[in-house]
Design a protein around this motif. Sequence first.
Motif, short mmCIF file in Angstrom:
data_model
loop_
_atom_site.label_atom_id
_atom_site.label_comp_id
_atom_site.label_asym_id
_atom_site.label_seq_id
_atom_site.Cartn_x
_atom_site.Cartn_y
_atom_site.Cartn_z
N MET A 128 0.96 -1.23 0.09
CA MET A 128 0.05 0.11 0.03
C MET A 128 0.95 1.12 0.00
O MET A 128 2.02 1.43 0.52
N ILE A 139 -2.47 7.96 6.46
CA ILE A 139 -3.83 8.12 6.60
C ILE A 139 -4.30 8.93 7.66
O ILE A 139 -3.67 9.00 8.59
N SER A 150 -15.71 3.11 7.01
CA SER A 150 -14.78 3.09 6.22
C SER A 150 -13.75 2.23 6.77
O SER A 150 -13.12 2.65 8.07
N ASN A 151 -13.27 1.00 6.04
CA ASN A 151 -12.25 0.23 6.68
C ASN A 151 -11.02 0.42 5.72
O ASN A 151 -10.88 -0.13 4.54
N VAL A 152 -10.10 1.25 6.01
CA VAL A 152 -9.15 1.89 5.12
C VAL A 152 -8.28 0.72 4.55
O VAL A 152 -7.99 0.71 3.52
N GLU A 153 -7.70 -0.04 5.54
CA GLU A 153 -6.92 -1.39 5.11
C GLU A 153 -7.64 -2.35 4.58
O GLU A 153 -7.09 -3.22 3.69
N ARG A 179 -10.09 -2.24 2.71
CA ARG A 179 -10.56 -1.50 1.42
C ARG A 179 -12.18 -2.03 1.23
O ARG A 179 -12.58 -2.51 0.27
N ALA A 237 -8.96 2.37 -0.79
CA ALA A 237 -8.52 2.56 0.51
C ALA A 237 -9.37 3.54 0.92
O ALA A 237 -9.20 4.77 0.80
N ASP A 253 -11.47 8.99 -1.76
CA ASP A 253 -10.43 8.10 -2.15
C ASP A 253 -8.72 8.58 -1.94
O ASP A 253 -8.60 9.39 -2.77
N TYR A 268 -5.79 7.96 -1.75
CA TYR A 268 -4.55 7.73 -2.39
C TYR A 268 -4.68 8.23 -4.10
O TYR A 268 -3.81 8.30 -4.68
#
Length: 354
Positions: A1, A6, A105-108, A110, A131, A148, A150
């Motif tokens: 990643m 974050i 939202s679960n960033v890792e 996805r 992510a 988003d 990233y």
Amino acid sequence: MNTRNIGEKFLPARGRGSQSPAQRPAYSVGIGWMRQQVLNMLYGILGICVCSWVQAADYAYLTNQGEHTVSVVNLQQQQVVKTLTVGKAPVGVAVDARNQRVYISNVEGRSLSVIDMQRQAVIRTIMLPIAPVGLTVGKGGDRLYVADWYHDSVLVLAAESGHVLAQIQVGQAPGGLQLSHDDAILYVANRDSNDVSVIDTRAHKERHRIPVGQHPFGLNISPDGKQLFVVNVYSNTVSVVDTRRNEVVATLVTGEHPYCVTADSRGQRVFVTNTGEDTVSVIDLETRQTIRKIRVPGTPEGIAFDAEHQQVVVASWMDNVIAIIDSERLAVTATVAVGAQPRAFGQFVGSKSR
């Protein structure tokens, strides 16, 4: 990643102390005999109506990034009533009061986790090609907007199916999202380009960019919808944006490394979490001056106003608690232990249907 940080977890490392215990004020439960008899009669007459009123309460949904869970806190009882396992590294929260859903939202991971507020249970997981960080939901509950981080864009999703309806390019490293009261405009805080995108939600197009301070992150809108509050992490300020003119009309000074902001229900004050000094700034919107700094547990991040109880709820990332602030007395009245590294980024307070 991608290694881009974050949220605002680029803060200098600090020693982690022991978890603060939940501290609740000691209230007397004694009651006179005559008064008790009257209450007993009322209970017998009103029956289930009284029970329904007593049980009505707001809930806070705390994303615990360190343990991949959400703590469900009954704000009337001031206690955790459920701990739900969600995706990896949950951050953002959006409450759909109309359809009784909470989106995480679960960033890792996805993904987005979907919580049924009536059952207080995870009922679905929406997998994403990104992510996700910040998110918000339209008042009708049919549209989700997800930042988003990233790829410098916002995804528009159909809430029921999770299908991507549109992808909108915005500024660099979008974080906080805020809809106007009529859902016609979406505001996006672009941390690395130091501006706010103004998006037409019907056309799915960016219409304006509003320059603000350094590293904008948390957003909130006034109860009348006329002002947008933008937290500038590196500037130690909040930009006040006139939503009719799309321009900054005032700059409010905060504490060190502010993170998120919420307005009270009357639009008279804003409350800002200062991660660098473990305080909440209380700012009067008429004078535009700080009237109080309230000491809270370590590294306060997410903040929300609980209108039903006229209190402010603060997630403290370092000490694994929420602090509850009386909005009139401007003092912490309780802390409640939650999961590891609570962030609660977004509007994380909501009510179950009654």
